[in-house]
Every structure is written in structure tokens, then in C-alpha cells.
Design a protein around this motif. Structure first.
Motif, PDB file in Angstrom:
ATOM      1  N   ILE A 187       0.977  -1.105  -0.104  1.00  0.00           N
ATOM      2  CA  ILE A 187      -0.244  -0.230   0.459  1.00  0.00           C
ATOM      3  C   ILE A 187       1.086   1.091  -0.620  1.00  0.00           C
ATOM      4  CG2 ILE A 187      -2.116   1.084   1.286  1.00  0.00           C
ATOM      5  CD1 ILE A 187      -2.740  -1.110   2.450  1.00  0.00           C
ATOM      6  N   ALA A 188       0.984   2.224  -1.102  1.00  0.00           N
ATOM      7  CA  ALA A 188       1.480   3.380  -0.752  1.00  0.00           C
ATOM      8  C   ALA A 188       1.460   4.184   0.159  1.00  0.00           C
ATOM      9  CB  ALA A 188       1.085   3.851  -2.346  1.00  0.00           C
ATOM     10  N   SER A 190      -1.625   6.703   0.359  1.00  0.00           N
ATOM     11  CA  SER A 190      -2.900   6.553  -0.242  1.00  0.00           C
ATOM     12  C   SER A 190      -3.835   6.415   0.995  1.00  0.00           C
ATOM     13  CB  SER A 190      -2.892   5.360  -0.871  1.00  0.00           C
ATOM     14  OG  SER A 190      -2.539   4.363  -0.015  1.00  0.00           O
ATOM     15  N   ASP A 192      -5.708   3.973   1.740  1.00  0.00           N
ATOM     16  CA  ASP A 192      -5.368   2.546   2.520  1.00  0.00           C
ATOM     17  C   ASP A 192      -4.309   3.034   3.354  1.00  0.00           C
ATOM     18  OD1 ASP A 192      -7.988   1.224   2.605  1.00  0.00           O
ATOM     19  OD2 ASP A 192      -7.227   1.242   0.183  1.00  0.00           O
ATOM     20  N   SER A 193      -3.587   3.717   3.228  1.00  0.00           N
ATOM     21  CA  SER A 193      -2.305   3.400   3.845  1.00  0.00           C
ATOM     22  C   SER A 193      -2.273   3.731   6.021  1.00  0.00           C
ATOM     23  CB  SER A 193      -1.544   4.812   3.980  1.00  0.00           C
ATOM     24  OG  SER A 193      -0.359   4.944   4.861  1.00  0.00           O
TER      25      SER A 193
END
Length: 417
Positions: free
Chosen positions: A299-300, A303, A305-306
Motif C-alpha cells: 500500500i503506497a 494513500s 488505505d495507508s
């Protein structure tokens, strides 16, 4: 007297009756019965292929014992190593040659006992000790896990020091790797790849059982130039049967001990795109604190969803980072919605209770998730997701064995929450 017409001279007995004693028996023999004589030294009547005196025999060559001359024959041969293992062999009908039908152990001491008889039927004996040369290469076995107490889902593992390919060689290894449990249960080995085997029962181990694993492979020929080496045996025990079943669609985990429900816990599991794996998993380890970062599962950073979170009471069930753990940040979703990145989250109190209850080898299953099914070998112990028939097809002693299967290295990634 020729060899085919050997007759035993009858022993003559007379019943002596006298006025003073009735029934006294006196027996006398001719003294010429060949079987009454002490066995003679048969050294001059036999030859064997154990090599010249002082030189070790080649364990890759069969052992042969032959009768010398035309007036004697071999009647029996036994060969045993220092551990008491017998070497199988066959004697020709005419008694002129005995030949081993199984490989000799490498680096072993053998005692060879040969019985003969001459043309007159007199028995001969000869006992010979000899050594076999050490193996060119040794196949070593390391059993796992370490000795201790585990859950009823813990497989036995055998890690080999060199690859073993081909059904015959694998069958030799399997026959020598012995697993016994008390109480007794049916079980089998499964080849994960050329260097790794797993052993599991048909069903789970019994609760409070004792399981032992040992190798009888030392000295045994596995393949040309490869013989079994020493191996340390393993003894482990099982505790109570602990099973935790999470229904992802119902957002709850039911925990049982020995078949009885002891707690029902509201949980959250993986959200769409990060759905928790279905199937049976086995507790791998317990970590009271883990730093979980989204970047560890691709996961970047930055982002939507980080994440970067301190996590407590984390019970690991896959190497790729699936845990059962405390998730106080999502308490509003416990029992109501799936919002995690694949782990099973719960309150801190429930997570600590679960952490204290379970041990490696305990069973953690997930049903009702939109995720894929836990794989058998490459991400922890998913062994129980194979049917018994499918499991036995991974044995070299089964007709459906796979040969030369590829590696299944675990993907040891960092956690996902």
C-alpha cells in the motif's frame, strides 16, 4: 556315504529288567552321527565379498557368500548391523551362493554368521565381522517444530539436507521416518517439495497426546552415493483442543475448548479488496507488540488505505502478515462490519484473552469471507485445507505421488491489519 543318501544311525536302547530295579533305561549310540559333533570352523569352505581384511566393503555393492569346493554347501546366512537390523538376502537352491537383496548401510559394522555342512552332513559355522565404507554424501533430517507443547493442528515437518527426487528414493526416506502418537491415530507424510515433508493425521491430533518422530535412515542407501545420516528424534505434546472459528459474514469468532464454546467475540475482518482468507490456519507465533505498516503489503504511503499502527496482542496465523489482534481504532465495527486489511480485529481485552489462551498449533479457521482459501504450504500451515485423499497423493508410498515438485518457499512479508 554320498550327499543324497545321508542316513542317521539309530540309537540303540535296551530296557534292563532286574529283580531289584524295573524300568531302568540304558542308552548307547554309535558315536558316528555327524550332527552330534561340534560344528567345525568353516573358514576354508566359504568366501565372501566383504573386501580384504582391514578394508571396508563398498555399501553400494551387494554382499555375496559362496561355498568353495564341490563337497560343501551353505545352509544359512544372517547379517546384522550394530543396531540389530537384518540384511535381507537369498540363498540359491543348491546352497552354493547367498546374495544380499537390500542395500548395506554405509559406515556400519556388520556381523555375518554362516552355517555350512560338508559331504558327510557335518555342520560348520563361521562368524565374520566387517565394516562398510562411509557414505560419499549424507542425507540429514531435521524434524520440526522444536520439542514442546502445541495445539492439535501442528504438523510434523522434516527438512532434508539435500534434495531427494524420484519415487523410489522418496519411498526409502518415507519408510525410515517414523511418527507415533499415543493415543494412536492414522497419519501420513506429504512431500511439499524435494527437501521438505509434512506429516499430519487424517483428522487433528488427539488432545493431550504424545507424538514422537524419529529417523531410521542412518546408513541406509537413498540413491547412488547418498546415504542417510544421523537425526535427532523429536517428542512433542498436545494440549487441549482449541478451535477458533470466525464467521466473516456474521462478524463474530466462536472459541471452543475440547468441543465446548468458551467465548463468542465480536470481530471485524478484511474489507473488500483485502478480504480475509477462508479455511483452516494454524497459530504460528504470538507477538505482544507489532508495528504494522501498509507499505509492507504494497500500500503506497499517503494513500487512502495507508496505515502505520502500534498493535498489541497479535497472534500470527500466516507468514504474509495475517493476525488475530487488538484493534481499538475500529471498535465501532466489531460485530458489525468488515473494515480491516485482512486481519481479524477485536477489542484489546478480547485480544489479550485470546493471546493468553492459544499456543502454536492451535486452530484458527475463517468461513464466510469473500477471500480466497488458505494455501496449504507457502504461507504457514494450511495443511488441513487438503482432503485426506489429496494429502495421501503427496506420499511416495501412494500411487498418486508427484515427482520433482517445485519449491514452496514461504513468503515472509510484514503484517497487514
Amino acid at each position: 556315504m554320498n550327499h543324497t543318501s545321508r542316513n542317521r544311525i539309530p540309537i540303540r536302547c535296551a530296557l534292563l529288567v532286574t529283580p531289584l530295579a524295573i524300568g531302568a533305561v540304558a542308552c548307547g549310540g554309535s558315536g558316528t552321527d555327524p550332527l552330534a559333533d561340534k560344528p567345525y570352523d568353516a573358514a576354508e569352505q566359504i568366501a565372501f565379498s566383504g573386501g580384504p581384511k582391514g578394508r571396508a566393503a563398498d555399501p553400494d555393492e551387494p554382499l555375496e557368500v559362496t561355498a568353495k569346493g564341490g563337497d560343501s554347501r551353505i545352509t544359512d546366512v544372517t547379517a546384522t548391523d550394530a543396531t540389530g537390523r537384518y540384511l535381507r538376502g537369498e540363498l540359491t537352491p543348491d546352497g552354493k551362493r547367498w546374495r544380499s537383496t537390500a542395500p548395506l548401510a554405509a559406515g556400519a559394522h556388520y556381523t555375518l554368521r554362516v552355517s555350512t555342512e560338508n559331504a558327510d552332513g557335518r555342520p560348520g559355522r563361521k562368524t565374520i565381522g566387517f565394516n562398510t565404507a562411509p557414505a560419499d554424501r549424507l542425507l540429514r533430517v531435521r524434524f520440526g517444530p522444536d520439542s514442546g507443547t502445541y495445539g492439535v493442528g501442528q504438523p510434523i515437518t522434516a527438512e532434508l539436507s539435500v534434495p531427494v527426487k524420484g519415487r523410489a528414493a522418496r519411498a526409502t526416506v518415507e519408510r525410515a521416518l517414523r511418527v507415533h502418537s499415543q493415543p494412536v491415530v492414522e497419519g501420513a507424510w506429504h512431500w511439499v517439495n524435494d527437501r521438505t515433508l509434512h506429516y499430519r493425521p487424517r483428522a487433528y491430533w488427539p488432545a493431550r497426546a504424545t507424538v514422537t518422530a524419529r529417523s531410521n535412515l542412518e546408513g541406509i542407501k537413498v540413491a547412488d552415493g547418498l546415504h542417510g545420516g544421523p537425526a535427532r528424534p523429536l517428542t512433542l505434546h498436545t494440549g487441549a483442543r482449541i478451535e477458533a472459528v470466525t464467521d466473516a459474514s456474521a462478524h463474530q469468532m466462536v472459541v471452543k475448548r475440547d468441543g465446548k464454546t468458551i467465548r463468542t467475540i465480536p470481530v471485524t475482518t478484511g474489507k473488500p479488496g483485502f478480504a480475509t482468507r477462508n479455511g483452516v490456519k494454524v497459530v504460528l507465533a504470538k507477538e505482544s507488540f507489532v508495528r504494522m505498516r501498509g507499505t509492507s503489503i504494497g500500500i503506497a504511503e499517503g494513500s487512502a488505505d495507508s496505515y502505520d499502527l502500534p498493535v498489541h496482542w497479535a497472534t500470527r496465523v500466516t507468514w504474509s502478515g495475517e493476525y488475530v489482534h487488538a484493534a481499538p481504532w475500529s471498535s465501532g465495527s466489531h460485530g458489525a462490519a468488515n473494515v480491516s486489511h485482512g486481519c481479524t480485529g477485536m477489542s484489546s481485552a478480547n485480544a489479550q484473552w485470546f493471546f493468553d489462551l492459544v499456543r502454536p498449533g492451535d486452530l484458527v479457521a475463517v468461513v464466510g469471507s469473500g477471500g480466497s482459501t488458505m494455501t496449504p504450504f507457502d504461507n504457514g500451515f494450511g495443511d488441513w485445507n487438503l482432503s485426506w485423499d489429496a494429502w495421501r497423493k503427496g506420499s511416495a508410498l501412494s500411487a498418486g505421488v508427484r515427482e520433482g515438485s517445485g519449491p514452496a518457499d514461504a513468503a515472509r512479508l510484514r503484517p497487514a491489519v
